[in-house]
Enzyme design. Structure first.
Site, PDB file in Angstrom:
ATOM      1  N   HIS A  84      22.128   1.925  13.842  1.00 38.43           N
ATOM      2  CA  HIS A  84      23.317   2.484  14.486  1.00 38.43           C
ATOM      3  C   HIS A  84      23.393   1.930  15.900  1.00 38.43           C
ATOM      4  CE1 HIS A  84      23.496   5.441  11.250  1.00 38.43           C
ATOM      5  NE2 HIS A  84      22.194   5.589  11.413  1.00 38.43           N
ATOM      6  N   LYS A 142      11.979  -8.457  16.868  1.00 38.86           N
ATOM      7  CA  LYS A 142      12.404  -9.852  17.056  1.00 38.86           C
ATOM      8  C   LYS A 142      11.669 -10.728  16.041  1.00 38.86           C
ATOM      9  CE  LYS A 142      13.506  -9.923  21.986  1.00 38.86           C
ATOM     10  NZ  LYS A 142      13.975  -8.711  22.301  1.00 38.86           N
ATOM     11  N   ALA A 166      -1.540  -3.230  13.256  1.00 36.97           N
ATOM     12  CA  ALA A 166      -1.204  -1.860  12.867  1.00 36.97           C
ATOM     13  C   ALA A 166      -0.405  -1.162  13.955  1.00 36.97           C
ATOM     14  CB  ALA A 166      -2.478  -1.080  12.571  1.00 36.97           C
ATOM     15  N   ASN A 202       0.826  -1.197   0.000  1.00 33.34           N
ATOM     16  CA  ASN A 202       0.000   0.000   0.000  1.00 33.34           C
ATOM     17  C   ASN A 202       0.868   1.257   0.000  1.00 33.34           C
ATOM     18  OD1 ASN A 202      -2.353   1.651   0.259  1.00 33.34           O
ATOM     19  ND2 ASN A 202      -3.349   0.013   1.422  1.00 33.34           N
TER      20      ASN A 202
END
Length: 191
Positions: free
Chosen positions: A113, A172, A166, A83
């Site tokens: 980072h 993980k 959402a 989308n």
């Protein structure tokens, strides 16, 4: 996320054998054209999509705008639906399995980072301060649904038949046949 000192790269991700400025610039030019090609010129849109992405499966669709760094590190399976507003930070590989769909504004990152300041901000060969980066691939299985405004972080593997709710932050791995949601995403049930 843990990393080894050997994985850290000084400065921008185009150093030390990684993609050149020309690669980044070429993709930026192609994306600009793609995101500004009128809907009436579907043939040119398809040409640009196949020029940008490493693989783009049959019957797959991307609603514009879309953003990525390089494009050629992204492999999209068949029947995938992405989308509007997708963002791919792709100095490392991103694989999206067949018949997976993304809601609006999904972000997939393969670069990051270090959290520790002394690892993140270091001196380069000129004794100037620079930042460090590391990359990890992302793999998203087949028949998944990644909910709107979700973010998938470097090194994550999402199994097949997974639903990510959402607004989730996936930091993980998520196993096959799971529903996960939240910040960070946690498995709520098997589906």
């Amino acid at each position: 996320m843990m990393y080894t000192k050997d994985e850290l790269i000084l400065g921008p991700l185009n150093n030390l054998g990684l993609p050149s400025d020309e690669d980044w610039d070429k993709t930026a030019e192609l994306l600009f054209e793609l995101n500004n090609t009128p809907p009436s010129n579907q043939e040119r849109r398809e040409e640009l999509i196949h020029e940008i992405f490493g693989e783009f499966g049959e019957d797959s669709q991307i609603l514009l705008p879309v953003s990525c760094n390089l494009g050629y590190n992204i492999k999209i399976g068949k029947g995938v639906f992405i989308n509007v507003g997708a963002v791919f930070l792709d100095p490392d590989s991103i694989e999206i399995g067949d018949y997976t769909m993304f809601g609006p504004d999904v972000h997939v990152y393969t670069a990051n980072h270090p959290v520790i300041t002394e690892d993140r901000i270091v001196k380069n060969e000129n004794n100037d301060l620079t930042f460090t980066n590391f990359t990890r691939p992302v793999k998203i299985g087949s028949k998944c649904w990644i909910g709107a405004r979700s973010t998938i972080l470097p090194g994550v593997t999402i199994g097949d038949n997974v639903v990510i709710g959402a607004g989730s932050l996936v930091n993980k791995d998520i196993p096959d046949n799971s529903f996960a949601v939240g910040i960070p995403a946690k498995i709520k049930k098997e589906i």
